[in-house]
Design a protein around this motif. Structure first.
Motif, PDB file in Angstrom:
ATOM      1  N   THR A  23       0.804  -1.230   0.000  1.00  0.00           N
ATOM      2  CA  THR A  23       0.000   0.000   0.000  1.00  0.00           C
ATOM      3  C   THR A  23       0.832   1.274   0.000  1.00  0.00           C
ATOM      4  O   THR A  23       0.293   2.360   0.194  1.00  0.00           O
ATOM      5  N   GLY A  24       2.130   1.167  -0.196  1.00  0.00           N
ATOM      6  CA  GLY A  24       2.962   2.368  -0.213  1.00  0.00           C
ATOM      7  C   GLY A  24       2.542   3.328  -1.316  1.00  0.00           C
ATOM      8  O   GLY A  24       2.168   2.918  -2.414  1.00  0.00           O
ATOM      9  N   ARG A  25       2.605   4.614  -1.020  1.00  0.00           N
ATOM     10  CA  ARG A  25       2.194   5.616  -2.004  1.00  0.00           C
ATOM     11  C   ARG A  25       3.264   5.836  -3.077  1.00  0.00           C
ATOM     12  O   ARG A  25       2.962   6.258  -4.192  1.00  0.00           O
ATOM     13  N   ASP A  26       4.520   5.537  -2.749  1.00  0.00           N
ATOM     14  CA  ASP A  26       5.622   5.657  -3.706  1.00  0.00           C
ATOM     15  C   ASP A  26       5.696   4.362  -4.518  1.00  0.00           C
ATOM     16  O   ASP A  26       6.197   3.339  -4.043  1.00  0.00           O
ATOM     17  N   GLY A  27       5.188   4.385  -5.743  1.00  0.00           N
ATOM     18  CA  GLY A  27       5.126   3.193  -6.573  1.00  0.00           C
ATOM     19  C   GLY A  27       6.474   2.576  -6.842  1.00  0.00           C
ATOM     20  O   GLY A  27       6.615   1.345  -6.852  1.00  0.00           O
ATOM     21  N   ASP A 131      -3.280  12.599   6.246  1.00  0.00           N
ATOM     22  CA  ASP A 131      -1.882  12.372   5.877  1.00  0.00           C
ATOM     23  C   ASP A 131      -0.906  12.832   6.953  1.00  0.00           C
ATOM     24  O   ASP A 131       0.246  12.379   6.982  1.00  0.00           O
ATOM     25  N   ALA A 154       1.034   9.806   5.156  1.00  0.00           N
ATOM     26  CA  ALA A 154       1.314  10.293   3.809  1.00  0.00           C
ATOM     27  C   ALA A 154       2.096   9.284   2.985  1.00  0.00           C
ATOM     28  O   ALA A 154       2.096   9.352   1.750  1.00  0.00           O
ATOM     29  N   SER A 155       2.749   8.325   3.657  1.00  0.00           N
ATOM     30  CA  SER A 155       3.516   7.313   2.919  1.00  0.00           C
ATOM     31  C   SER A 155       2.655   6.121   2.527  1.00  0.00           C
ATOM     32  O   SER A 155       3.123   5.228   1.818  1.00  0.00           O
ATOM     33  N   ILE A 156       1.411   6.104   2.992  1.00  0.00           N
ATOM     34  CA  ILE A 156       0.470   5.030   2.663  1.00  0.00           C
ATOM     35  C   ILE A 156      -0.587   5.577   1.713  1.00  0.00           C
ATOM     36  O   ILE A 156      -0.954   6.756   1.786  1.00  0.00           O
ATOM     37  N   ARG A 157      -1.068   4.766   0.800  1.00  0.00           N
ATOM     38  CA  ARG A 157      -2.119   5.206  -0.112  1.00  0.00           C
ATOM     39  C   ARG A 157      -3.290   5.803   0.668  1.00  0.00           C
ATOM     40  O   ARG A 157      -3.564   5.373   1.798  1.00  0.00           O
ATOM     41  N   PRO A 158      -3.993   6.774   0.090  1.00  0.00           N
ATOM     42  CA  PRO A 158      -5.137   7.373   0.795  1.00  0.00           C
ATOM     43  C   PRO A 158      -6.098   6.307   1.305  1.00  0.00           C
ATOM     44  O   PRO A 158      -6.445   5.363   0.583  1.00  0.00           O
ATOM     45  N   ASP A 161      -9.148   5.480  -0.746  1.00  0.00           N
ATOM     46  CA  ASP A 161      -8.864   4.658  -1.923  1.00  0.00           C
ATOM     47  C   ASP A 161      -8.762   3.183  -1.544  1.00  0.00           C
ATOM     48  O   ASP A 161      -9.265   2.305  -2.267  1.00  0.00           O
TER      49      ASP A 161
END
Length: 217
Positions: A23-27, A131, A154-158, A161
């Protein structure tokens, strides 16, 4: 199960439990982690993020959990709870069997209890600052408390979502992913975790210990 919002306790019923992974926001960072685990023999996920289904009975508020062997470890995670059309935000640990993870991530998620805090917050009151919420985890190591995880949502997907992706409905809960482990993922005998709201100074805290059971054959 009993939880509390603003010191007002109430009962909830959880019939369905999800554990959201990758689930990290940084792909790019997620892909790098997938590649690292692949080198260790862990199969890549079929999709990103991935929503593992586990038994709802794994959620516990017990101060001690029992695990088989000494290869498991916990992770601090935001916990979403849906009840009566309302969404609550809590705190939980995705305790996982790391040896089993190399054979099946899904099975490793099912193998361990998932400790959760009793405190929750109303998500509607936090939507404009989710976040900024801080997650921290400390582990007992060589007799001392050591910082193990530290970061913000903020480092995890919203979370909205993730909730939509899982199709989270009433009487359901979901652990929503975690932060990188400082010094690497490793087992510990005790954990203490918290989620902080810098805007108000409020905290949700979770502490638990681990009792290991022998592996016999």
């Amino acid at each position: 199960m009993r939880i509390s919002q603003a010191d007002q306790p109430f009962d909830i019923t959880i019939d369905h439990l999800f554990v959201a992974g990758w689930t990290g926001r940084d792909g790019a960072a997620v892909r790098h982690h997938i590649d690292e685990l692949a080198d260790l023999g862990v199969a890549p996920p079929s999709q990103v993020p991935l929503y593992y289904r586990v038994s709802h009975a794994l959620l516990t508020q017990a101060p001690v959990i029992e695990v088989l062997g000494e290869s498991s470890s916990g992770e601090v995670e935001p916990l979403l709870i849906r009840q009566g059309g309302k969404t609550w935000l809590g705190l939980a640990s995705d305790h996982t069997d790391r040896d089993l993870e190399a054979h099946s991530v899904a099975a490793s998620k099912q193998a361990c209890a998932k400790p959760m805090a009793s405190g929750v917050w109303d998500v509607d009151e936090l939507r404009d600052r989710l976040d900024s919420l801080v997650l921290r985890c400390e582990i007992r190591e060589n007799g001392d408390w050591v910082t193990y995880q530290d970061g913000t949502l903020a480092s995890i997907r919203p979370l909205q979502d993730l909730m939509t992706g899982a199709g989270l409905g009433d009487n359901a809960a979901m652990l929503c992913g975690t932060l990188g482990a400082i010094g690497g993922v490793r087992p510990a005998s005790e954990y203490r975790m918290r989620m902080e709201d810098p805007a108000t100074g409020r905290q949700i805290a979770l502490e638990y210990a681990v009792r290991t059971l022998p592996i016999v054959a």
